[in-house]
Design an enzyme around this catalytic site. Structure first.
Site, short mmCIF file in Angstrom:
data_model
loop_
_atom_site.label_atom_id
_atom_site.label_comp_id
_atom_site.label_asym_id
_atom_site.label_seq_id
_atom_site.Cartn_x
_atom_site.Cartn_y
_atom_site.Cartn_z
N GLU A 107 -10.86 3.85 6.12
CA GLU A 107 -9.75 4.72 6.55
C GLU A 107 -10.30 5.96 7.24
O GLU A 107 -9.94 6.27 8.37
CB GLU A 107 -8.91 5.14 5.35
CG GLU A 107 -7.81 6.14 5.71
CD GLU A 107 -7.12 6.76 4.50
OE1 GLU A 107 -6.09 7.43 4.70
OE2 GLU A 107 -7.62 6.59 3.37
N ASP A 158 -5.82 2.80 -9.53
CA ASP A 158 -6.93 3.14 -8.64
C ASP A 158 -7.75 4.31 -9.16
O ASP A 158 -7.24 5.24 -9.78
CB ASP A 158 -6.45 3.39 -7.21
CG ASP A 158 -5.82 4.75 -6.99
OD1 ASP A 158 -5.20 5.27 -7.93
OD2 ASP A 158 -5.95 5.30 -5.88
N ASP A 213 1.97 3.90 2.81
CA ASP A 213 1.01 4.82 2.19
C ASP A 213 1.68 5.92 1.36
O ASP A 213 1.86 5.76 0.16
CB ASP A 213 0.08 5.41 3.26
CG ASP A 213 -1.25 5.86 2.69
OD1 ASP A 213 -1.50 5.67 1.49
OD2 ASP A 213 -2.07 6.40 3.46
N HIS A 239 1.45 4.85 -2.64
CA HIS A 239 0.99 5.59 -3.81
C HIS A 239 2.16 6.19 -4.57
O HIS A 239 3.12 6.68 -3.96
CB HIS A 239 0.02 6.69 -3.39
CG HIS A 239 -1.25 6.16 -2.80
ND1 HIS A 239 -2.37 5.94 -3.55
CD2 HIS A 239 -1.56 5.79 -1.53
CE1 HIS A 239 -3.34 5.46 -2.77
NE2 HIS A 239 -2.87 5.36 -1.54
N GLY A 280 -9.25 7.99 -2.51
CA GLY A 280 -9.89 9.30 -2.41
C GLY A 280 -10.77 9.40 -1.18
O GLY A 280 -10.75 8.55 -0.28
N ARG A 316 4.40 15.76 -15.59
CA ARG A 316 3.81 16.35 -16.78
C ARG A 316 3.95 15.51 -18.03
O ARG A 316 3.29 15.77 -19.03
CB ARG A 316 4.46 17.73 -17.03
CG ARG A 316 4.29 18.67 -15.84
CD ARG A 316 4.97 20.00 -16.08
NE ARG A 316 4.95 20.82 -14.87
CZ ARG A 316 5.50 22.02 -14.78
NH1 ARG A 316 6.11 22.55 -15.83
NH2 ARG A 316 5.45 22.69 -13.64
N HIS A 346 0.85 -1.20 0.00
CA HIS A 346 0.00 0.00 0.00
C HIS A 346 0.88 1.24 0.00
O HIS A 346 1.24 1.77 1.05
CB HIS A 346 -0.92 -0.01 1.24
CG HIS A 346 -1.97 1.04 1.22
ND1 HIS A 346 -3.32 0.76 1.27
CD2 HIS A 346 -1.90 2.39 1.15
CE1 HIS A 346 -4.02 1.89 1.24
NE2 HIS A 346 -3.17 2.90 1.18
N HIS A 362 -9.55 0.87 -1.22
CA HIS A 362 -9.47 1.42 0.13
C HIS A 362 -10.85 1.31 0.79
O HIS A 362 -11.89 1.38 0.12
CB HIS A 362 -9.11 2.90 0.10
CG HIS A 362 -7.70 3.20 -0.31
ND1 HIS A 362 -7.09 2.62 -1.39
CD2 HIS A 362 -6.79 4.06 0.22
CE1 HIS A 362 -5.85 3.11 -1.50
NE2 HIS A 362 -5.65 3.98 -0.54
#
Length: 340
Positions: free
Chosen positions: A207, A143, A285, A23, A175, A76, A21, A204
């Site tokens: 949380e 995700d 995380d 990101h 989110g 970008r 887990h 998720h």
């Protein structure tokens, strides 16, 4: 389960680890962000390393959101995506992490104007280079950013089905959990399609909201793991279900404190979750943004929660078992854990 000796820190350092887990943008450490900021000057991110480190120091959740958005603004083009993956692999290799399931939010890159095939090519090239250069095997989870509703869901699912990276193993939902209800059927349909395509359901839940979110990802999305899941303890029936099914929970203690879901590390529910017989894995995380690492989370488990070597090794084994690795690769890492 009491911490034994100072050498438990050496044990943690040597422990082969799996990260389930984490990101992509949230894993960007100062060296990686500095590289991106110098590649794209003129934005809000400092170009001086000392100033950047000060900017990165966690203050509160609004500041975290500001840092996250600032780093996102530096991503970008596909080269930037690859830079993030390789920076994460470098940082994980230093912690003896053998395998990572890296959560990517492709819709944010699509909104930045990147074509899906170009994003996929960057992810594929970076995964190969991460293994060759750093010895870390990288898999991906795509995700949905839940607050973008149907549009974000469609962009994520289309990418996963039409242009999947070779190492894509899972489909997730992240989110703000409190805004999911109006899009429930949209999310359910998307997960049904993703699972039919062979992706694992890795959303998720629980949380920043109550047990009802965990029930929804289990019953509505067919969750095979639950990201966070810490509010499960508020529902005895859910605890019993999780204990019976041994559905893995991806617990991120430092993150939960930094985002205000738990008051302090000492108050974190992870020890009680273990006492309840739940299947817990330990994760980081958004580690640099919360001033932690996966190794740091294991140290918290030892120093704050009082877990001994056997319990720490159990958490490491759980992460391997809950991963999308093939059986042979799982057995290889577990054998290394058992040999310590």
């Amino acid at each position: 389960m009491l911490s034994e000796t100072p050498s438990i820190q050496a044990f943690i350092d040597a422990l082969p680890k799996v990260e389930l887990h984490v990101h992509l943008v949230g894993s960007a450490s100062v060296p990686t962000v500095l590289e991106l900021a110098r590649r794209h000057p003129g934005g809000p991110v400092p170009l001086d390393e000392r100033e950047l480190r000060a900017f990165y120091e966690f203050r509160d959740f609004p500041h975290f959101a500001e840092v996250y958005e600032s780093v996102s603004s530096l991503v970008r083009d596909p080269e930037d995506v690859a830079t993030l993956v390789l920076g994460t692999a470098r940082d994980l290799a230093a912690q003896n992490v053998r395998y990572v399931e890296l959560t990517v939010t492709p819709y944010t890159h699509q909104r930045a104007g990147m074509p899906m095939p170009a994003i996929t090519e960057a992810l594929d090239l970076a995964a190969g280079e991460a293994r060759d250069r750093h010895g870390v095997r990288v898999a991906y989870i795509f995700d949905i950013p839940g607050e973008f509703g149907a549009e974000g869901t469609r962009g994520t699912l289309d990418h996963a089905l039409a242009h999947p990276p070779q190492a894509l193993v899972g489909f997730g939902l992240a989110g703000i959990e409190q805004v999911r209800a109006p899009h429930r059927d949209t999310f359910r349909d998307a997960f049904r399609a993703a699972r039919a395509a062979g992706l694992r359901s890795l959303p998720h839940g629980g949380e920043m909201s109550g047990p009802e979110t965990i029930w929804e990802v289990i019953e509505g999305l067919g969750a095979e793991r639950v990201g966070h899941g810490i509010s499960c303890l508020d529902d005895p029936r859910l605890v019993a279900h999780l204990r019976e099914t041994q559905l893995p929970l991806e617990v991120c203690p430092t993150s939960n404190v930094c985002t205000g879901q738990v008051a302090t590390l000492e108050a974190h529910p992870l020890p009680r979750m273990l006492d309840e017989g739940l299947f817990v894995t330990l994760n980081s995380d958004d580690p640099p943004m919360f001033d932690t690492t996966l190794t740091g989370e294991y140290r918290v488990a030892a120093d704050v929660f009082g877990l001994d070597r056997a319990a720490l090794a159990g958490l490491a084994r759980n992460a391997v078992t809950a991963s999308c690795l093939d059986q042979g690769a799982r057995q290889e890492i577990i054998a290394e854990i058992d040999a310590l």
